[in-house]
Design an enzyme around this catalytic site. Structure first.
Site, PDB file in Angstrom:
ATOM      1  N   CYS A   1      32.579  41.434  44.686  1.00 10.30           N
ATOM      2  CA  CYS A   1      33.207  42.481  43.852  1.00 10.30           C
ATOM      3  C   CYS A   1      34.052  43.408  44.721  1.00 10.30           C
ATOM      4  CB  CYS A   1      32.108  43.265  43.122  1.00 10.30           C
ATOM      5  SG  CYS A   1      32.699  44.743  42.272  1.00 10.30           S
TER       6      CYS A   1
ATOM      7  N   CYS B   1      33.584  47.195  44.248  1.00  8.80           N
ATOM      8  CA  CYS B   1      32.307  47.628  44.830  1.00  8.80           C
ATOM      9  C   CYS B   1      32.473  48.002  46.301  1.00  8.80           C
ATOM     10  CB  CYS B   1      31.259  46.517  44.713  1.00  8.80           C
ATOM     11  SG  CYS B   1      30.841  46.037  43.016  1.00  8.80           S
TER      12      CYS B   1
END
Length: 333
Positions: free
Chosen positions: A87, A90
């Protein structure tokens, strides 16, 4: 999984009097028990002594969730960062959350959850996309936001979380010892040192006096591009942008629209801007807090964010801002 905008909607009802009372009692019992064990030399939890800063950021999994999150949340709000290696957002959000947690100095603990290794936790929290950030306070879970968000918005959200934990549940956090074993070395800042911005700030003031609002906005932005934490530039920019917004307003029409549409976010936001320019600070803040109370989802976010912008106009140290923050936290949580 696509990140969505920051949202405070759908919060678990932490304001319930009974739940708050029970949670506060639970927190007090946990602290008393930890203190008793510490006196006998047997405590191992957060209250057993001051923690090193490195203990404020932890990795958690399904097996240790009860101990590492639920039990700990009786003493300090636990922020849950659901993330994954693949991700990309993230990778930007997680370091920011870690830094803000360390800055909170024991008023928060950050628990990182790798969703690939903890699918059951992801399902239990109903997560549809990552990054996703939740909090657990006195054993009760609430969603904070999903997706990437600007640092200032995240700061405000975490500040509200800390405030609610203390005022409603008596949860005051854990003691931190910066010299304890395991404390990280002093970070070397890669921020650009603050420079001599007197000329730019003076140019912004001159532009404001001359009615050149666009020039003032740009001058303040020029300072902030090099020194994002410059308090004078942040305050000046917030004020200049407020003046830009109200410049072409028809006050009578704006106030009529607000009176006729008390649940219309745009109408109440416009009226609040006028209130503030007119010096009616409490009216502006109260109007937006009341609107947050009766709106949801993106509408609520829009009103909340404008309120945070108006806080910047007045300044964080003003007691009216402190009172409005408390009122906003009560509405949101």
């Amino acid at each position: 999984m696509q990140p969505r905008n920051m949202s405070m909607s759908g919060v678990v009802d932490l304001a319930a009097v009974k739940a708050a009372g029970e949670a506060k009692a639970k927190a007090e019992q946990a602290r008393a028990e930890s203190a008793r064990q510490a006196g006998q030399g047997g405590a191992t939890g957060p209250s057993a002594g001051a923690l090193p800063p490195s203990a404020l950021v932890i990795d958690v999994d399904e097996a240790g969730f009860e101990r590492d999150v639920i039990q700990l949340s009786a003493e300090v709000p636990v922020v849950l960062d659901f993330w994954a290696e693949w991700c990309e957002p993230c990778k930007q959000l997680s370091p920011l959350l870690e830094r803000l947690t360390l800055e909170a100095n024991g008023r928060l603990v950050l628990a990182k959850v790798d969703v690939d290794a903890n699918q059951m936790l992801m399902q239990q929290f109903g997560i549809q996309g990552i990054p996703a950030v939740f909090a657990v306070v006195a054993g009760q879970a609430l969603p904070l936001f999903q997706g990437a968000a600007p640092e200032q918005q995240i700061r405000e959200t975490l500040a509200q979380l800390v405030q609610v934990a203390e005022e409603r549940f008596g949860i005051i956090g854990v003691e931190v010892d910066p010299n304890a074993a395991g404390a990280p070395p002093e970070a070397v800042s890669d921020e650009v040192p603050a420079g001599p911005y007197d000329a730019l700030l003076e140019a912004a003031v001159v532009a404001l006096d001359a009615g050149d609002l666009g020039g003032a906005v740009q001058a303040y932005k020029n300072v902030l591009s090099d020194d994002p934490g410059n308090t004078e530039a942040k305050l000046g920019l917030a004020q200049a942008e407020l003046l830009v917004r109200v410049k072409d307003m028809n006050p009578q029409a704006v106030r009529s629209a607000a009176a006729e549409n008390p649940r219309d976010p745009a109408a109440q936001i416009a009226a609040a801007d006028l209130d503030l320019v007119g010096g009616h600070v409490e009216d502006a803040f109260g109007r937006l807090v009341d609107t947050v109370r009766v709106t949801f989802g993106e509408d609520r976010d829009a009103v909340r964010l404008r309120l945070l912008e108006l806080f910047e106009v007045i300044g964080a140290d003003d007691p009216r801002v402190s009172a409005a923050r408390t009122a906003l936290a009560r509405v949101l949580f």
